[in-house]
Design a protein around this motif. Sequence first.
Motif, PDB file in Angstrom:
ATOM      1  N   ALA A  67      37.401  44.793  46.206  1.00  0.00           N
ATOM      2  CA  ALA A  67      36.356  45.827  46.292  1.00  0.00           C
ATOM      3  C   ALA A  67      36.438  46.787  45.108  1.00  0.00           C
ATOM      4  N   LEU A  68      37.641  47.280  44.814  1.00  0.00           N
ATOM      5  CA  LEU A  68      37.826  48.254  43.729  1.00  0.00           C
ATOM      6  C   LEU A  68      37.472  47.662  42.369  1.00  0.00           C
ATOM      7  N   GLY A  69      37.728  46.346  42.232  1.00  0.00           N
ATOM      8  CA  GLY A  69      37.491  45.718  40.939  1.00  0.00           C
ATOM      9  C   GLY A  69      36.158  45.007  40.883  1.00  0.00           C
ATOM     10  N   ASP A  70      35.446  45.011  41.990  1.00  0.00           N
ATOM     11  CA  ASP A  70      34.206  44.238  42.091  1.00  0.00           C
ATOM     12  C   ASP A  70      34.463  42.827  41.559  1.00  0.00           C
ATOM     13  N   LEU A  71      35.449  42.190  42.144  1.00  0.00           N
ATOM     14  CA  LEU A  71      35.858  40.870  41.665  1.00  0.00           C
ATOM     15  C   LEU A  71      36.154  39.956  42.854  1.00  0.00           C
ATOM     16  N   LYS A  72      36.317  38.682  42.548  1.00  0.00           N
ATOM     17  CA  LYS A  72      36.737  37.738  43.576  1.00  0.00           C
ATOM     18  C   LYS A  72      37.949  36.975  43.050  1.00  0.00           C
ATOM     19  N   PHE A  73      39.030  36.999  43.800  1.00  0.00           N
ATOM     20  CA  PHE A  73      40.174  36.192  43.416  1.00  0.00           C
ATOM     21  C   PHE A  73      39.805  34.724  43.609  1.00  0.00           C
ATOM     22  N   PRO A  74      40.412  33.817  42.815  1.00  0.00           N
ATOM     23  CA  PRO A  74      40.141  32.387  43.018  1.00  0.00           C
ATOM     24  C   PRO A  74      40.455  31.976  44.452  1.00  0.00           C
TER      25      PRO A  74
END
Lengths: 234, 236
Positions: free
Chosen positions: A177-184
Amino acid sequence: MDSVGVKLLLIRSSPFAMSCALALRQKGVKFEEVPENLSARSDLLLRSNPVYKQVPVLIHNGKAVSQSLVILEYIEEAWPPSNNTPSLLPGSAYDRSLSRFWADFINKKFIETGLKLMKRFGEEHATARKEIVEQFITLEEGMRAIGSVRPYFLGQKTSLADLALVPLVPWFTSFEALGDLKFPGPEQCGRMHEWLNAMREDPDVVASVPTADWLLNYTLNFREYIKKHYPGGL
Amino acid sequence: MEACREESQVKLLGWRRSPYVTRVRIALALKGIDYEFILEDSENKSQLLLQSNPIHKKVPVFFHNGKTLSESTIILEYIEEAWETKAPNLMPKHPYDRALARFWAAFVDDKLLPSVWGLLKWQGEEQQKAVKESLANFSLLEEALRTSSCSGKAYFGGDEIGLVDIALGGPLVHIKNLEKVINIALVDPVKLPLLSAWMARFSETDELKRILPDPADVFEYLSAKRAKVMSTLPGI
């Protein structure tokens, strides 16, 4: 078992405190969780950790130990492995070093990068976003390189590396959420996801970390607070 | 005398000037362990380095019986454990004393050295702040030498050199020459008498003299680094 008066000074969100709480539970040590307020540090905290004035601090037999990796090694040695007490470190010197290496990487790189997602802005935040995914993959590759025995870092039993990484269990959602990312996902990083699933089902882990939802709420609010009061980052 | 087969499998990758490589060389010397020192070019990382330490790409890299390790303090603990029965012991026996040793060794890496290396980077007001921080960190080490288990003893490790002594001893020549480069006393013998005496004692230890980096080489290296920083500052 000598558990009289064992205290762990902590804050609920501290990844480093989560590692120590899990270690104590794995050893079956009864301890008191002493919540600290880092905006108004207690006398006990200031006396016990004058160098860093930080949590976690372990107090045992009236003596204070600080710095999470130092605390973990102390827990292993103060309550040594036996028939009734599991070990936190493998047996061979090399495997012990391997677990230390990965615990060090997790603390100094992975967790630190993750915390930057909460505390930094602009270019630093953008770099952290990229790095945390790379480091997640490094952890996957690390596990695979060590061997195929699962689900823990070094195989069948937990070690310092797993203790260091346990904060990821609630922080996974917050980092995304904080990084606006998705881990693989599991297809690319099967070992990491297997590890996460195994940890999520472990009652000692569940007791030692906040829920993902609680932490998400906490970290998003804290980020807003930092944005307002420390726009250059903390 | 033939080195025993196990010891002939010991290799260390690095360069002499590195404070972190120096730590490992000190431990190996104290334990009397023979090893092959593979000299690495500090300006040009070799394939061997990049392959054996792909994550950090740094020296020292330590090889024993075909296995590889990196990170100097992890290597120090490994040497202590793999050669546990070989005197001297580099770690105390009691868990709390071991925790203190690990704490202070980590302090050298996490707080002291970053503040010291940082002194090369700043000038003016920033430099003043950086100096104050470094001095505070050295004062903490002075206090550590003064209190309980170390008090009255020659070393952080007690009567013998231990983990913390090695952790601080590795960068010792750098610390002394950095003082010269920036022309500021970091370890003043009047303000920090115990630490000052420790530094003199450590530098003069016979076994270690040949291992510590060449002061002239380190001075030149640090001066060049400082000059480079100063030349990129505006208005110069």
